[in-house]
Scaffold this active site. Structure first.
Site, PDB file in Angstrom:
ATOM      1  N   HIS A 376       0.801  -1.238   0.000  1.00 55.33           N
ATOM      2  CA  HIS A 376       0.000   0.000   0.000  1.00 55.33           C
ATOM      3  C   HIS A 376       0.822   1.271   0.000  1.00 55.33           C
ATOM      4  CE1 HIS A 376      -3.987  -1.862   0.800  1.00 55.33           C
ATOM      5  NE2 HIS A 376      -3.248  -2.800   1.359  1.00 55.33           N
ATOM      6  N   LYS A 568      -8.359  13.929   4.893  1.00 57.92           N
ATOM      7  CA  LYS A 568      -7.466  12.766   4.841  1.00 57.92           C
ATOM      8  C   LYS A 568      -6.480  12.928   5.980  1.00 57.92           C
ATOM      9  CE  LYS A 568      -6.467  14.123   0.571  1.00 57.92           C
ATOM     10  NZ  LYS A 568      -6.432  13.043  -0.407  1.00 57.92           N
ATOM     11  N   ARG A 569      -5.674  11.888   6.245  1.00 58.98           N
ATOM     12  CA  ARG A 569      -4.653  12.050   7.278  1.00 58.98           C
ATOM     13  C   ARG A 569      -3.739  13.228   6.932  1.00 58.98           C
ATOM     14  NH1 ARG A 569      -4.405   8.039  11.387  1.00 58.98           N
ATOM     15  NH2 ARG A 569      -2.530   9.172  11.992  1.00 58.98           N
ATOM     16  N   LYS A 574       0.912  14.498   1.386  1.00 58.35           N
ATOM     17  CA  LYS A 574      -0.442  14.835   0.908  1.00 58.35           C
ATOM     18  C   LYS A 574      -0.595  16.335   0.664  1.00 58.35           C
ATOM     19  CE  LYS A 574      -2.525  10.891   3.371  1.00 58.35           C
ATOM     20  NZ  LYS A 574      -3.222  10.080   2.341  1.00 58.35           N
ATOM     21  N   THR A 676      -8.500   6.884  -1.709  1.00 61.69           N
ATOM     22  CA  THR A 676      -9.864   6.346  -1.850  1.00 61.69           C
ATOM     23  C   THR A 676     -10.901   7.430  -1.555  1.00 61.69           C
ATOM     24  OG1 THR A 676      -9.518   5.430   0.354  1.00 61.69           O
ATOM     25  CG2 THR A 676      -9.449   3.893  -1.483  1.00 61.69           C
ATOM     26  N   LYS A 680     -14.743   8.449  -3.305  1.00 61.46           N
ATOM     27  CA  LYS A 680     -16.000   8.763  -2.599  1.00 61.46           C
ATOM     28  C   LYS A 680     -16.521  10.122  -3.041  1.00 61.46           C
ATOM     29  CE  LYS A 680     -14.005   6.190   1.166  1.00 61.46           C
ATOM     30  NZ  LYS A 680     -13.165   6.289   2.384  1.00 61.46           N
TER      31      LYS A 680
HETATM   32  N1  9L8 Z   1      -1.494   5.861   1.571  1.00 61.68           N
HETATM   33  C1  9L8 Z   1      -2.224   4.708   1.085  1.00 61.68           C
HETATM   34  C2  9L8 Z   1      -3.384   5.159   0.215  1.00 61.68           C
HETATM   35  O1  9L8 Z   1      -2.918   5.846  -0.924  1.00 61.68           O
HETATM   36  C3  9L8 Z   1      -4.213   3.958  -0.213  1.00 61.68           C
HETATM   37  O2  9L8 Z   1      -5.376   4.414  -0.879  1.00 61.68           O
HETATM   38  C4  9L8 Z   1      -4.637   3.152   0.992  1.00 61.68           C
HETATM   39  C5  9L8 Z   1      -5.379   1.894   0.614  1.00 61.68           C
HETATM   40  O3  9L8 Z   1      -4.671   1.173  -0.343  1.00 61.68           O
HETATM   41  O4  9L8 Z   1      -3.494   2.768   1.734  1.00 61.68           O
HETATM   42  C6  9L8 Z   1      -2.762   3.892   2.249  1.00 61.68           C
HETATM   43  C7  9L8 Z   1      -1.676   3.349   3.111  1.00 61.68           C
HETATM   44  N2  9L8 Z   1      -1.763   3.197   4.419  1.00 61.68           N
HETATM   45  C8  9L8 Z   1      -0.596   2.684   4.821  1.00 61.68           C
HETATM   46  C9  9L8 Z   1      -0.270   2.396   6.195  1.00 61.68           C
HETATM   47  C10 9L8 Z   1       1.018   2.054   6.541  1.00 61.68           C
HETATM   48  C11 9L8 Z   1       1.347   1.792   7.866  1.00 61.68           C
HETATM   49  C12 9L8 Z   1       0.357   1.860   8.856  1.00 61.68           C
HETATM   50  C13 9L8 Z   1       0.691   1.587  10.184  1.00 61.68           C
HETATM   51  C14 9L8 Z   1       1.982   1.260  10.494  1.00 61.68           C
HETATM   52  C15 9L8 Z   1       2.955   1.179   9.516  1.00 61.68           C
HETATM   53  C16 9L8 Z   1       2.632   1.451   8.200  1.00 61.68           C
HETATM   54  C17 9L8 Z   1      -0.946   2.195   8.492  1.00 61.68           C
HETATM   55  C18 9L8 Z   1      -1.247   2.461   7.168  1.00 61.68           C
HETATM   56  N3  9L8 Z   1       0.177   2.528   3.809  1.00 61.68           N
HETATM   57  N4  9L8 Z   1      -0.486   2.936   2.709  1.00 61.68           N
END
Ligand code: 9L8
Length: 834
Positions: A376, A568-569, A574, A676, A680
């Site tokens: 991701h 978004k976060r 971003k 995503t 939406k």
């Molecule tokens: N940033 C991406 C986003 O572009 C994408 O739409 C979404 C679903 O595929 O994933 C997001 C994303 N989240 C994380 C993520 C990485 C971590 C975590 C906690 C600890 C360590 C790494 C939580 C989330 N990567 N990509």
């Protein structure tokens, strides 16, 4: 004494005779009253929407229960293949209104409650969000399990039942303050505890080779500290199809044996402390989005999820097929939601080899045909690495297995590229150097038969960059699965007025076949329809204003203004900062009397910062300070407003996306894997201003260049520019940008807080700024001007809005899940009858 038979109903009564299946108004009202009065012990005098919501949820849960059992029976009888979606996050949000929608009883219940003098909306609003995730990755898992149930696929979600979900964000003096989210404090009607399926998870201890009765040597992992994993099941209903799938979330509980041991040794306090340590495992969700922190507790959580879920699947297997695993890979597939659960690869090897006596090579073949990995993110700070010494201490047997996997893998690499030692070092699962680390992404690559990214560009960049060596070795493992979102929650549920207009125009097939929205395309030229579309948007904007007023009662918002949304976060990649630079630029234009600025605009920004991410927190403070200056300046009143929406979460997005005109998707090209929220917002008729990044590229492809506001450097241009990026000279050469930076540097937005934004200013002026915000400023400002001009032509804007919705069909998670199933899982669809 165990009972022989436990009879709950008369032998001949069919379940359909039970009231608990009735979907009529009187059935619901009768059950609602029963629960409200007898289970909850309330009466008419208690006007709390909370208890009414609880009683109604109980009544609805009963309806799900029979369908849940029927689904279970259907899958069991079929003896077919199953998939397991392993994820550290399931960001479910609220359940009640979604359950009503998917059961097809929204109108019935709304009317029934109204007859009792109860507003359904109040009950819906009293439910807390299940915030068991950070952002896109967690919400994706929630959309996926909705689609799996709707598509009638036998898929179980496995995750953790965090006692505390994503923190609640409050804003004090412009700064983020986190409050713990004890979402279970009033209980949770949607879950069922399944103590009978509890499992033991091992930590610590050491390994020993022992010889069993048959003279076979086996590795034993002994002297461990064990923790009990207790499953809690949540029903996941499909859309009006009688299917109810399962989300199984694990809770950590101290074992009684463990307590006793310590207690008998005379150390009562130690034993209580040990119990608490065990139960810490599922206490809290780590609030880091795309940012790894490397804490031991996090590794414990990951192993806890992986081991409990695999043991659960294997014990089910052994019950059906005994110790014969020859067909295990034909009947089971695990989808790993990023590397977070990827220790499952080593754990499956341990369970097969050590516990079930499968020879290594057979076990490895099974593992490599069973595991599939989704990546991701490309951000280096989010790539998980665990120190070898930590793993040796916490999971000694798993570390041995990873070393063995790596040794055999490197032998394969050496055969493929003889003498290429640099490649061996690059590809090793163990990173050498100061301290040895396990590269979890490489473990996932080596142990899986499928590796996918989440949008075309992202998958392509994985193959060309991060995973290039592996792509050369195994090109056929790699594939793309562009993300999607569920149209049930993100259109039918959150925007009923628009959903109704769409359905009265083209029928309701779009709810499960979103590409049917294309039937709206001709209506983009229909004057009558456009008026209706505009009215619906207008009403949604008014509702959004009402929602914002709950947080900001002082704001005077104009429903005709352009609603410009970035939710978004908060993360530098971003580029919320770029958005703020534009707002400051508009403010400056109005202040200097630039009359070209005629379109009133409300800029809404929302999102949480990871508590340890200092720069992200400063960005929130900057947004709030700029908002304060602008909103209290009479010169810009009615023309421009900016506000930060606190505590952005799933239920907030359900109110925001129907009312948005413009969707800000402005990440540095190549950094947002997919996004995503962009989908939406598009589905609800917002236009996108965006870079060529993640799924934006595919959104633009679907809707057409003329209905999308593109700006900024491409991923290739970004990388080419890095070596000679000179933001300071770009500022010198652009008067508008100069004025914006001057306002910031002069302390205009922090008159009584000198220097607080110095870090932000320095970061964007730095020639090594990884996000290259300044590089895209001019293009962004000019494109925002085009947005304004387009918004002035109401009719044309409406046409583009309709076309955005009409062309959003690709971004249904049903399409995504069908691709996962056709190309990776290969499950059969099974319809459920009652
Ligand atoms: N940033 C991406 C986003 O572009 C994408 O739409 C979404 C679903 O595929 O994933 C997001 C994303 N989240 C994380 C993520 C990485 C971590 C975590 C906690 C600890 C360590 C790494 C939580 C989330 N990567 N990509």
């Amino acid at each position: 004494m165990p009972y022989k038979r436990f009879i709950l109903s008369k032998p001949n009564s069919s379940i359909t005779e039970l009231n608990a299946l009735g979907l009529g108004k009187t059935d619901f009202i009768a059950d609602f009253k029963q629960y409200y009065i007898h289970l909850l012990g309330r009466d008419e005098a208690c006007r709390s929407p909370y208890y009414a919501g609880e009683a109604l949820s109980q009544a609805i849960r009963d309806r799900l229960m029979e369908r849940w059992k029927a689904t279970h029976k259907t899958y069991k009888a079929a003896h077919g293949k199953r998939a397991f979606y392993l994820s550290m996050e399931f960001l479910l949000g609220r359940t009640l209104s979604n359950a009503m929608l998917n059961l097809g009883v929204t109108d019935t219940i709304t009317q029934g409650m109204y007859d009792l003098g109860v507003e359904i909306e109040e009950l819906i609003e009293s439910e807390l969000d299940a915030g068991l995730g950070n952002g896109g990755l967690g919400r994706l898992a929630a959309c996926f399990i909705d689609s799996c149930a709707t598509l009638q696929l036998p898929v179980i979600g496995y995750g953790l039942r965090y006692e505390y979900g994503m923190f609640t964000q409050t804003i004090i003096n412009g700064e983020q303050v986190e409050k713990p989210d004890h979402w279970l404090r009033h209980g949770n009607v949607w879950e069922i505890e399944r103590l009978e399926y509890s499992l033991l998870i091992k930590f610590g201890g050491h390994t020993e080779i022992q010889t069993d009765e048959q003279g076979i040597q086996r590795v034993c992992w002994i002297n461990t500290h064990d923790v009990l994993a207790v499953p809690y099941d949540t029903p996941i209903p499909g859309y009006q199809n009688n299917t109810v799938n399962t989300l199984r979330l694990w809770k950590a509980v101290a074992t009684e044996e463990f307590d006793l041991e310590e207690f008998n040794a005379g150390d009562y306090a130690e034993s209580v402390a040990a119990k608490i340590t065990a139960e810490h495992i599922t206490m809290v969700l780590y609030p880091n989005d795309a940012n790894e922190n490397g804490k031991e507790l996090r590794l414990r959580q990951q192993y806890f999820l992986a081991s409990a879920s695999l043991q659960d699947v294997i014990s089910h297997w052994v019950k059906l097929y005994g110790e014969n695993f020859s067909e295990f890979a034909q009947k089971n597939v695990f989808q790993l939601n990023d590397t977070h659960p990827s220790i499952a690869i080593a754990e499956l090897m341990r369970l097969l080899v050590d516990i079930h006596g499968v020879p290594w090579n057979d076990a490895w073949a099974i593992t490599r045909q069973t595991m599939a990995y989704t990546n991701h993110t490309l951000l280096p700070e989010a790539l998980e690495k665990w120190p070898v010494n930590l793993m040796q201490r916490l999971l000694p047997r798993l570390m041995e297995i990873i070393f063995e996997i790596n040794a055999r893998f490197l032998a394969e690499v050496a055969l493929h590229w003889p003498g290429d030692n640099a490649r061996l070092r690059r590809m090793s699962i163990i990173e050498e150097g100061g301290q040895q680390q396990v590269r979890m992404a490489y473990l996932a690559l080596v142990g899986s038969f499928s590796v996918n990214g989440v949008a075309q560009l992202h998958s392509q960049l994985l193959q060309q960059g991060l995973f290039h060596d592996f792509y050369e070795l195994w090109p056929n493992k790699f594939n793309n699965k562009t993300n999607g979102v569920t149209p049930r929650r993100w259109l039918a549920g959150c925007n009923p007025e628009l959903a109704e207009l769409i359905t009265e125009t083209i029928g309701d097939s779009w709810v499960t076949e979103l590409s049917d929205l294309k039937k709206l395309i001709p209506y983009a030229e229909n004057a009558q329809f456009k008026i209706k579309w505009r009215t619906v948007k207008h009403n949604a904007k008014q509702r959004l204003i009402d929602y914002i007023h709950l947080q900001h009662p002082e704001l005077n918002l104009n429903v005709d203004a352009l609603f410009d949304v970035q939710v978004k976060r908060i993360h530098e990649y971003k580029r919320q900062i770029l958005n703020v630079l534009h707002v400051i630029h508009l403010y400056d234009r109005i202040k200097r009397g630039d009359s070209h600025m005629v379109v009133p605009r409300c800029v809404l920004i929302g999102g949480k910062a990871a508590p340890g991410y200092v720069m992200a927190k400063k960005i929130i403070k900057l947004i709030n300070n700029v908002a304060h200056s602008i909103n209290s300046d009479p010169d810009v009143a009615g023309k421009l407003s900016l506000f930060f929406l606190p505590d952005y979460r799933v239920s907030a997005m359900e109110k925001i996306c129907p009312g948005a005109d413009l969707s800000e998707q402005i990440s540095t090209a190549g950094k947002e894997a997919s996004g995503t929220g962009n989908m939406k917002l598009m589905m609800n008729g917002a236009l996108t201003i965006g870079t060529l990044d993640g799924a934006n590229i595919e959104i633009r492809e679907e809707v057409g260049d003329e209905n999308f506001f593109l700006f900024g450097l491409t991923e290739g241009e970004i990388e080419a520019r890095r070596s000679h990026y000179d933001p300071v000279s770009m500022i010198d050469q652009d008067t508008d940008l100069q004025r914006v930076i001057n306002l910031l540097e002069s302390g205009h937005f922090n008159q009584f807080e000198p220097g607080i934004f110095d870090g932000i200013i320095a970061s964007i002026k730095n020639p090594h700024d990884p996000w290259m915000t300044i590089a895209d400023f001019r293009s962004y400002i000019d494109t925002q001007k085009r947005v304004e001009d387009a918004y002035l032509d109401k009719d044309h804007w409406t046409r583009m809005s309709i076309l955005n919705c009409a062309n959003s069909g690709k971004f249904s998670s049903d399409r995504t899940i069908n691709e996962y199933n056709d190309e990776i899982w290969k499950l059969e669809h099974r319809s459920v009858s009652l």
